[in-house]
Design a protein around this motif. Structure first.
Motif, PDB file in Angstrom:
ATOM      1  N   ALA A 109      28.347  34.982  52.135  1.00 54.73           N
ATOM      2  CA  ALA A 109      28.223  33.522  52.121  1.00 54.73           C
ATOM      3  C   ALA A 109      27.061  33.059  52.984  1.00 54.73           C
ATOM      4  O   ALA A 109      26.401  32.066  52.674  1.00 54.73           O
ATOM      5  N   ALA A 110      26.795  33.789  54.073  1.00 54.13           N
ATOM      6  CA  ALA A 110      25.709  33.419  54.979  1.00 54.13           C
ATOM      7  C   ALA A 110      24.346  33.801  54.432  1.00 54.13           C
ATOM      8  O   ALA A 110      23.336  33.158  54.745  1.00 54.13           O
ATOM      9  N   ALA A 111      24.303  34.866  53.617  1.00 57.74           N
ATOM     10  CA  ALA A 111      23.032  35.328  53.029  1.00 57.74           C
ATOM     11  C   ALA A 111      23.285  35.527  51.534  1.00 57.74           C
ATOM     12  O   ALA A 111      23.513  36.652  51.078  1.00 57.74           O
ATOM     13  N   ARG A 112      23.245  34.450  50.787  1.00 56.42           N
ATOM     14  CA  ARG A 112      23.767  34.480  49.417  1.00 56.42           C
ATOM     15  C   ARG A 112      22.904  35.237  48.422  1.00 56.42           C
ATOM     16  O   ARG A 112      23.362  35.579  47.335  1.00 56.42           O
ATOM     17  N   GLN A 113      21.674  35.509  48.788  1.00 53.99           N
ATOM     18  CA  GLN A 113      20.823  36.323  47.921  1.00 53.99           C
ATOM     19  C   GLN A 113      20.988  37.808  48.210  1.00 53.99           C
ATOM     20  O   GLN A 113      20.470  38.644  47.468  1.00 53.99           O
ATOM     21  N   ALA A 114      21.687  38.151  49.285  1.00 58.45           N
ATOM     22  CA  ALA A 114      21.718  39.542  49.765  1.00 58.45           C
ATOM     23  C   ALA A 114      22.747  40.391  49.030  1.00 58.45           C
ATOM     24  O   ALA A 114      23.770  39.912  48.537  1.00 58.45           O
ATOM     25  N   LEU A 115      22.439  41.690  48.989  1.00 60.08           N
ATOM     26  CA  LEU A 115      23.403  42.703  48.587  1.00 60.08           C
ATOM     27  C   LEU A 115      24.064  43.221  49.860  1.00 60.08           C
ATOM     28  O   LEU A 115      23.386  43.746  50.750  1.00 60.08           O
ATOM     29  N   VAL A 116      25.367  43.038  49.968  1.00 57.70           N
ATOM     30  CA  VAL A 116      26.092  43.449  51.171  1.00 57.70           C
ATOM     31  C   VAL A 116      26.754  44.794  50.898  1.00 57.70           C
ATOM     32  O   VAL A 116      27.655  44.892  50.062  1.00 57.70           O
ATOM     33  N   LEU A 117      26.279  45.820  51.582  1.00 64.03           N
ATOM     34  CA  LEU A 117      26.725  47.188  51.338  1.00 64.03           C
ATOM     35  C   LEU A 117      27.604  47.688  52.482  1.00 64.03           C
ATOM     36  O   LEU A 117      27.282  47.488  53.657  1.00 64.03           O
TER      37      LEU A 117
END
Length: 230
Positions: A109-117
């Protein structure tokens, strides 16, 4: 990306003893859950169908087994059609500590373009062969992304995908190599990468632990995928 509308995505193939527990624990954090049944046998199919009958999850049944990557791609496309922006992907084998879900969702939610792995925090149950495979895979992922540790673990099935860039960039693999390929291609495509820890415990057979990893077949697929990327 102004909106953040996540849905849990649980790909499964013959996990009748664990898929319900995964869904029930996910519901503590997310109401919307899509289970993609990748052509399971009778027991696995019924376990998924019962989740839908009881209103615990939406279920997409694939007619035959096509591989985890193919199941995930089908799930991503369906979630985007339904208006979701992110997929919180969790394996159905019950290995991951689902208490980490809120932290992953906050990061997405804080970095909405990111892929969270996720990257695994193993306990004593991890098989030695899995550790060796991960070290080899990590070497090639570092080469392919051009940066050591940009992707801390490319094999784990615990991550949050931004659907728009995931579907736009895409990956060819249809089985376990998909997760490695899509992480590398997204990193090379300029998608921000966030790495977070998650506990991992390998379940014993009597606990419902099932492994579909086939060393020869899957290592050949991974090797061919790395050759294509390089």
């Amino acid at each position: 990306m102004s909106e953040f509308r996540p849905c849990a995505l649980v790909p499964t193939f013959d996990n009748p003893a664990t898929v319900r527990g995964v869904v029930e624990r996910l519901r503590e954090h997310l109401v919307d859950i899509l289970v993609v049944d990748d052509g399971s046998g009778a027991a696995g199919r019924e376990a998924c169908a019962s989740l839908q009958r009881e209103g615990l999850a939406s279920v997409l049944h694939l007619p035959h087994n096509r591989g985890k990557g193919a199941a995930m791609k089908e799930g991503f496309a369906l979630l985007q059609q339904r208006g979701f922006t992110h997929a919180m992907q969790v394996d159905a084998d019950g290995q991951h500590d689902l208490a980490a879900v809120p932290e992953f969702l906050r990061a997405a939610a804080a970095a909405r373009q990111a892929l969270v792995l996720g990257y695994p925090l193993y306990d004593h149950t991890v098989p030695t062969v899995r550790l060796k495979l991960r070290k080899l895979t990590q070497f090639w992922v570092d080469v392919e992304t051009g940066r050591k540790g940009l992707v801390r673990d490319a094999l784990i099935g615990f991550r949050v995908y931004p659907l728009a860039s995931t579907l736009r960039i895409g990956a060819r693999g249809d089985r376990m190599e998909y997760e490695v390929e899509i992480a590398v291609r997204m990193a090379r495509g300029g998608v921000p990468i966030v790495n977070l820890p998650v506990g991992v415990r390998y379940l014993a057979k009597e606990e419902g632990g099932v492994s579909h990893f086939r060393p020869l077949r899957d290592n050949l697929r991974l090797s061919w995928m790395h050759c294509r990327i390089c």
